[in-house]
Enzyme design. Sequence first.
Site, PDB file in Angstrom:
ATOM      1  N   ARG A   1       0.362   6.105   7.726  1.00 22.41           N
ATOM      2  CA  ARG A   1       0.649   6.216   6.296  1.00 22.41           C
ATOM      3  C   ARG A   1       0.131   7.487   5.875  1.00 22.41           C
ATOM      4  NH1 ARG A   1       1.676   1.298   3.901  1.00 22.41           N
ATOM      5  NH2 ARG A   1       0.519  -0.692   5.047  1.00 22.41           N
TER       6      ARG A   1
ATOM      7  N   PHE B   1      14.427   3.427  10.596  1.00 20.79           N
ATOM      8  CA  PHE B   1      12.748   2.961  10.213  1.00 20.79           C
ATOM      9  C   PHE B   1      12.189   4.251  10.295  1.00 20.79           C
ATOM     10  CE2 PHE B   1       8.452   1.644  10.590  1.00 20.79           C
ATOM     11  CZ  PHE B   1       8.607   0.300   9.986  1.00 20.79           C
TER      12      PHE B   1
ATOM     13  N   GLU C   1       7.491   2.348  -6.272  1.00 21.50           N
ATOM     14  CA  GLU C   1       7.600   1.714  -4.903  1.00 21.50           C
ATOM     15  C   GLU C   1       7.654   3.097  -3.893  1.00 21.50           C
ATOM     16  OE1 GLU C   1       7.515  -0.319  -2.831  1.00 21.50           O
ATOM     17  OE2 GLU C   1       8.504  -2.349  -3.380  1.00 21.50           O
ATOM     18  N   ASP C   2       7.517   2.939  -2.640  1.00 18.27           N
ATOM     19  CA  ASP C   2       7.588   3.718  -1.575  1.00 18.27           C
ATOM     20  C   ASP C   2       9.190   3.694  -1.065  1.00 18.27           C
ATOM     21  OD1 ASP C   2       7.546   1.164  -0.483  1.00 18.27           O
ATOM     22  OD2 ASP C   2       6.093   1.516   1.205  1.00 18.27           O
TER      23      ASP C   2
ATOM     24  N   LYS D   1       0.810  -1.140   0.036  1.00 12.49           N
ATOM     25  CA  LYS D   1       0.170  -0.066  -0.007  1.00 12.49           C
ATOM     26  C   LYS D   1       0.764   1.347   0.050  1.00 12.49           C
ATOM     27  CE  LYS D   1      -3.052  -2.349   3.119  1.00 12.49           C
ATOM     28  NZ  LYS D   1      -3.579  -2.374   4.789  1.00 12.49           N
ATOM     29  N   GLY D   2       2.170   1.051   0.382  1.00 13.24           N
ATOM     30  CA  GLY D   2       3.111   2.373   0.604  1.00 13.24           C
ATOM     31  C   GLY D   2       2.998   3.196  -0.325  1.00 13.24           C
TER      32      GLY D   2
ATOM     33  N   LYS E   1      17.183   2.989   1.073  1.00 12.44           N
ATOM     34  CA  LYS E   1      18.259   3.191   2.183  1.00 12.44           C
ATOM     35  C   LYS E   1      19.450   2.240   1.715  1.00 12.44           C
ATOM     36  CE  LYS E   1      14.861   2.391   5.687  1.00 12.44           C
ATOM     37  NZ  LYS E   1      14.494   1.180   6.682  1.00 12.44           N
TER      38      LYS E   1
ATOM     39  N   ASP F   1      14.468  -1.194   0.456  1.00 14.30           N
ATOM     40  CA  ASP F   1      15.230  -1.370   1.845  1.00 14.30           C
ATOM     41  C   ASP F   1      16.436  -2.550   1.876  1.00 14.30           C
ATOM     42  OD1 ASP F   1      16.031  -1.494   4.643  1.00 14.30           O
ATOM     43  OD2 ASP F   1      14.253  -2.534   5.329  1.00 14.30           O
TER      44      ASP F   1
HETATM   45  P1  IMP Z   1      12.745  -4.889   1.228  1.00 17.72           P
HETATM   46  O1  IMP Z   1      12.192  -6.051   0.661  1.00 17.72           O
HETATM   47  O2  IMP Z   1      13.766  -5.081   2.414  1.00 17.72           O
HETATM   48  O3  IMP Z   1      13.512  -3.932   0.229  1.00 17.72           O
HETATM   49  O4  IMP Z   1      11.572  -4.139   2.070  1.00 17.72           O
HETATM   50  C1  IMP Z   1      10.807  -3.359   1.179  1.00 17.72           C
HETATM   51  C2  IMP Z   1       9.542  -3.189   1.717  1.00 17.72           C
HETATM   52  O5  IMP Z   1       9.752  -3.110   3.243  1.00 17.72           O
HETATM   53  C3  IMP Z   1       9.111  -1.423   1.601  1.00 17.72           C
HETATM   54  O6  IMP Z   1       8.033  -1.724   0.352  1.00 17.72           O
HETATM   55  C4  IMP Z   1       8.366  -1.317   2.719  1.00 17.72           C
HETATM   56  O7  IMP Z   1       6.920  -1.654   2.574  1.00 17.72           O
HETATM   57  C5  IMP Z   1       8.749  -2.070   3.870  1.00 17.72           C
HETATM   58  N1  IMP Z   1       9.780  -0.984   4.720  1.00 17.72           N
HETATM   59  C6  IMP Z   1      11.320  -1.101   4.391  1.00 17.72           C
HETATM   60  N2  IMP Z   1      11.798  -0.188   5.285  1.00 17.72           N
HETATM   61  C7  IMP Z   1      10.769   0.391   5.600  1.00 17.72           C
HETATM   62  C8  IMP Z   1      10.773   1.607   6.573  1.00 17.72           C
HETATM   63  O8  IMP Z   1      11.684   2.179   6.912  1.00 17.72           O
HETATM   64  N3  IMP Z   1       9.613   2.012   7.042  1.00 17.72           N
HETATM   65  C9  IMP Z   1       8.398   1.434   6.400  1.00 17.72           C
HETATM   66  N4  IMP Z   1       8.376   0.279   5.955  1.00 17.72           N
HETATM   67  C10 IMP Z   1       9.608  -0.119   5.276  1.00 17.72           C
HETATM   68 MG    MG Z   2       6.291  -1.472  -0.042  1.00 17.14          MG
END
Ligand code: IMP
Ligand code: MG
Length: 175
Positions: free
Chosen positions: A164, A151, A98-99, A42-43, A130, A102
């Site tokens: 959100r 975070f 994408e939001d 949803k981000g 990040k 990470d």
């Molecule tokens: P990744 O697979 O580790 O890159 O994570 C991606 C998903 O984790 C993002 O699309 C977010 O939904 C969630 N996420 C990662 N870091 C954060 C954060 O700092 N705050 C909130 N959601 C996060």
């Molecule tokens: Mg996301």
Amino acid sequence: MASVTLDVLISSEKINERSAALAKQIQEDYAGEPLILLGVLKGSFLFIADLAKRLTGEISIDFVQVSSYGSGKSSSGVVQIRKDLDVNIEGRNVLIVEDIVDTGATLNHLRELLATRKPKSLKVVSLLRKPEAQKVPTPVEYVGFDIPNEFVVGYGLDYDERYRNLPYIAILRES
Ligand code: IMP
Ligand code: MG
């Protein structure tokens, strides 16, 4: 009860400015070609709206939902498709919206899955990234802001479905 503090990291004005610049770049790069904006729920809901309203030409909007996180702040490492696209992307230009990137696991998985459906082009725009948290190297063609390994919530991003709706990005700390 644990108390939560929110420290503003990126103001709504800065987000606005950056979204406008990204939209301009995207507009130029696709040069009038039809484009599917594919929001990752949803981000990305506020960010995709911000981009979409600034793009002209033949734009369509679709969404996917994937889950990689449990209810807390750390990733489960397992990526699942919870809602697939509604349209066939074969031969079409797809821009994943994408939001945040990470570890990169979610995006990498999504990219690999969508690539098998033979789009004409497949790129990614992410509001946040990040760099220090990256574990799975995956290309992100357009990045809004590189942020520290903290975070964050707001502007679409949640902590247990909260925050959100904040119009800015804030670092969330619990004590
Ligand atoms: P990744 O697979 O580790 O890159 O994570 C991606 C998903 O984790 C993002 O699309 C977010 O939904 C969630 N996420 C990662 N870091 C954060 C954060 O700092 N705050 C909130 N959601 C996060
Ligand atoms: Mg996301």
